[in-house]
Design a protein around this motif. Sequence first.
Motif, mmCIF file in Angstrom:
data_model
loop_
_atom_site.group_PDB
_atom_site.id
_atom_site.type_symbol
_atom_site.label_atom_id
_atom_site.label_comp_id
_atom_site.label_asym_id
_atom_site.label_seq_id
_atom_site.Cartn_x
_atom_site.Cartn_y
_atom_site.Cartn_z
ATOM 1 N N ARG A 108 0.792 -1.107 0.079
ATOM 2 C CA ARG A 108 -0.359 -0.113 -0.474
ATOM 3 C C ARG A 108 1.139 0.943 0.066
ATOM 4 O O ARG A 108 0.761 2.564 -0.057
ATOM 5 C CB ARG A 108 -0.598 0.155 1.697
ATOM 6 N N GLN A 109 1.693 1.323 0.886
ATOM 7 C CA GLN A 109 2.766 2.461 0.835
ATOM 8 C C GLN A 109 3.542 2.611 -0.374
ATOM 9 O O GLN A 109 3.385 4.080 -0.528
ATOM 10 C CB GLN A 109 3.744 2.484 1.875
ATOM 11 N N VAL A 110 3.819 1.298 -0.944
ATOM 12 C CA VAL A 110 4.859 2.032 -2.253
ATOM 13 C C VAL A 110 3.906 2.176 -3.142
ATOM 14 O O VAL A 110 4.246 3.066 -4.376
ATOM 15 C CB VAL A 110 5.906 0.617 -2.208
ATOM 16 N N THR A 111 2.508 2.086 -3.487
ATOM 17 C CA THR A 111 1.990 2.572 -4.283
ATOM 18 C C THR A 111 0.212 3.435 -3.952
ATOM 19 O O THR A 111 -0.227 3.430 -4.586
ATOM 20 C CB THR A 111 0.814 0.980 -4.821
ATOM 21 N N GLY A 112 1.002 4.210 -3.395
ATOM 22 C CA GLY A 112 0.189 5.403 -2.603
ATOM 23 C C GLY A 112 -0.519 5.088 -2.144
ATOM 24 O O GLY A 112 -1.736 5.861 -2.306
ATOM 25 N N ARG A 113 -1.449 4.420 -1.871
ATOM 26 C CA ARG A 113 -2.670 3.542 -1.359
ATOM 27 C C ARG A 113 -2.675 3.382 -0.003
ATOM 28 O O ARG A 113 -3.716 2.346 0.451
ATOM 29 C CB ARG A 113 -3.751 2.623 -2.354
ATOM 30 N N ALA A 114 -2.135 3.922 0.637
ATOM 31 C CA ALA A 114 -2.254 3.948 2.341
ATOM 32 C C ALA A 114 -3.414 5.215 2.666
ATOM 33 O O ALA A 114 -3.209 5.041 4.611
ATOM 34 C CB ALA A 114 -1.007 4.141 2.775
ATOM 35 N N GLY A 115 -3.578 5.511 2.439
ATOM 36 C CA GLY A 115 -5.021 6.947 2.564
ATOM 37 C C GLY A 115 -4.573 7.701 3.605
ATOM 38 O O GLY A 115 -3.039 7.715 3.410
ATOM 39 N N ASP A 116 -5.065 7.402 5.880
ATOM 40 C CA ASP A 116 -4.535 8.716 5.883
ATOM 41 C C ASP A 116 -3.369 8.574 6.508
ATOM 42 O O ASP A 116 -2.595 9.427 6.663
ATOM 43 C CB ASP A 116 -5.708 8.956 7.042
ATOM 44 N N ARG A 117 -3.094 7.458 6.057
ATOM 45 C CA ARG A 117 -1.932 7.083 6.985
ATOM 46 C C ARG A 117 -0.676 7.282 5.745
ATOM 47 O O ARG A 117 0.801 6.766 6.144
ATOM 48 C CB ARG A 117 -1.631 5.564 7.683
ATOM 49 N N GLN A 118 -0.507 7.276 4.560
ATOM 50 C CA GLN A 118 0.013 6.827 3.265
ATOM 51 C C GLN A 118 1.518 8.628 3.649
ATOM 52 O O GLN A 118 0.923 9.033 4.376
ATOM 53 C CB GLN A 118 -0.515 7.810 1.959
ATOM 54 N N ILE A 119 2.811 7.743 3.977
ATOM 55 C CA ILE A 119 3.805 8.562 3.960
ATOM 56 C C ILE A 119 4.228 9.329 2.149
ATOM 57 O O ILE A 119 4.095 8.489 1.731
ATOM 58 C CB ILE A 119 5.155 7.249 4.255
ATOM 59 N N PRO A 120 4.342 10.378 2.080
ATOM 60 C CA PRO A 120 4.294 11.169 1.164
ATOM 61 C C PRO A 120 5.520 10.755 -0.053
ATOM 62 O O PRO A 120 6.492 10.362 0.905
ATOM 63 C CB PRO A 120 4.693 12.712 1.354
ATOM 64 N N ASP A 121 5.301 10.548 -1.021
ATOM 65 C CA ASP A 121 6.545 10.300 -1.976
ATOM 66 C C ASP A 121 7.374 8.342 -1.530
ATOM 67 O O ASP A 121 8.540 8.160 -2.149
ATOM 68 C CB ASP A 121 7.495 10.904 -1.907
ATOM 69 N N ALA A 122 6.803 7.638 -0.708
ATOM 70 C CA ALA A 122 6.330 6.928 -0.220
ATOM 71 C C ALA A 122 7.298 5.775 -1.573
ATOM 72 O O ALA A 122 6.165 5.375 -2.131
ATOM 73 C CB ALA A 122 6.413 5.879 0.484
ATOM 74 N N ARG A 123 8.847 5.002 -2.003
ATOM 75 C CA ARG A 123 8.780 3.978 -3.151
ATOM 76 C C ARG A 123 9.111 2.474 -2.837
ATOM 77 O O ARG A 123 8.297 1.675 -3.895
ATOM 78 C CB ARG A 123 9.141 4.808 -4.267
ATOM 79 N N THR A 124 9.417 2.676 -1.747
ATOM 80 C CA THR A 124 10.166 1.309 -2.190
ATOM 81 C C THR A 124 9.850 1.304 -0.251
ATOM 82 O O THR A 124 10.413 2.176 0.774
ATOM 83 C CB THR A 124 12.023 1.302 -2.304
ATOM 84 N N SER A 125 10.287 -0.136 0.107
ATOM 85 C CA SER A 125 9.637 -0.685 1.677
ATOM 86 C C SER A 125 10.063 -1.775 1.829
ATOM 87 O O SER A 125 10.050 -2.147 0.812
ATOM 88 C CB SER A 125 8.156 -0.546 1.491
ATOM 89 N N VAL A 126 10.822 -2.345 2.975
ATOM 90 C CA VAL A 126 11.085 -3.400 3.352
ATOM 91 C C VAL A 126 10.493 -4.281 4.438
ATOM 92 O O VAL A 126 10.043 -3.086 4.212
ATOM 93 C CB VAL A 126 12.812 -3.292 4.123
#
Lengths: 147, 393
Positions: B357-375
């Motif tokens: 969700r975070q790397v595809t911009g689908r985390a709603g109210d908790r989205q981290i701006p510009d997150a593209r990569t996550s471990v």
Amino acid sequence: MDLLEPAVDDMSRPFWEAAARGKLAVQKCDSCAGYLHPPRAGCPQCGSADLAFAEVSGRGIVHSISRTEQAFLPAEVRKSPYYVMIVELEEQPGLYLVSDRELHEPSLAIADRVEAHFIQRGTTWLPRFELPTTQPTSSDGPAGGAE
Amino acid sequence: MTMSSQPGAAIVGVGHSSLQRGAQDSLGALTAQACMAAVSDAGLKPEDIDGLATYPKAPYSGSAGVQGSDVAGIDFMLSRFPWPRLRWFAELQTGMIASAVIEAVHAINAGACEVALVWRALHNPTGNYGSYTAPSRSGDAQFTAPYGLVSILQWHALAYARYLHEHGASREAMAEVVTQQRSNAARNPVAYFRDKPLTKDGYLSSRMISDPLSLLDCDLPIQGCAAVVIARSDLSERSWDRAANIVGYAQNLAPLSTGLHYTLADTFTVGRKLADSLWSGCGLAPSDMDTAQLYDGFSPTIYYWLEALGFCGRGEAPGFVSEGNISPTGGLPLNTFGGSLSEGRLHGIGHVIEAARQVTGRAGDRQIPDARTSVVTTGSPLLRSGALVLQSS
């Protein structure tokens, strides 16, 4: 039947037989001379299958200790709270045995010196680590007394 | 493990069931709910799925293994839906859910399937969780059970007690982790503790289970399921505009030093071996991660992963979290969905879904701006854990 009596098997039998004599014995690798516990079919360090049980001093230090409050076991089997601990034997870093402690016994902390004693549990003698009653003067002297 | 020669695979759909305690719904019903949610989220229908994979093991001893009741494995899924295009399945017995994801990637790269559904279902038995009327006293347990060392929680407690001793850390530092995750859960509509704020004092006064682990250091047992749809990347580029590419993965390959309990030394050395495999395999580094979704079956597992993965040095995790790094506005937003401590114990697939969700911009109210990569890590470094790196195109 004691629900906390060890289920002895072919691989572990020498450990429990030694305990019944008041001695602590763990496997030692003939190839790399490393000790290991619990018993294994081969040495995880070098892969050798040439393992034999060897007596050890029974002396060690408290590596870690935790006071268990939660009743993981029925009260008639083991009443909480009590302490569980890991003892690192002096023969080798990372050579660990498990022990326990009741709340009414003198308290132990990480890095305290301890030595093995033996208590009867069903038909088995169980090593249990206590504050030393022997002086750690000799490097190969006998460990704490048996029954 | 480079995937440059392969089309690769991406997570293109995610779904949760409702997460329940004192469950109202059967595990089978919840599993079907999560899987259909993931398929629908991908814009697909069940007849589009041609691969199935799961890691079904119950997270406690004594499971009866009844399909749809206390486990939901391949047999359950084959009897629940028709799956007319099914060509491949895998049911993992070890390696946590990351290993099922990795198997699906392999199957896709090998051409065994194109669109795989991967799920993890967790049963929450009634009664006192993790209590044993007759613990195993066989094998390695003959050297532990006689002393009342019967729960994996106690193993973790002993490793954490050693950590606090070696690094001079306190339980106070962990309050930052646990309360931050609870705060994050307030922005996660599926989190079990979404409406239950937690203060530092509330954390520090929670009931001790096995010192130094208190109730709120333990993940929250729930009944529920979550699922992801994994598709071949070249298909996903055609059909999905928001795909979380699986660009790196690793499994925990190292032996533990003893079978009797966990040791603190193992947390670092075993975790470090996985981390080396992960980072060298994908050519990325900790500094490339925009968020980290790190397994938190017990809170100290987060310290171990932060150190093993190289986000900070050994023994430095309490300082790292105290400096504010893990908040949503910090340098490494951590467990932005609340983690297993606050969302509920989904054994790592919750972490996988949050990364997707975070790397595809689908985390709603908790989205981290510009997150593209996550471990993502699933499992403690001391179990047969796994890790993934997800990245959007």
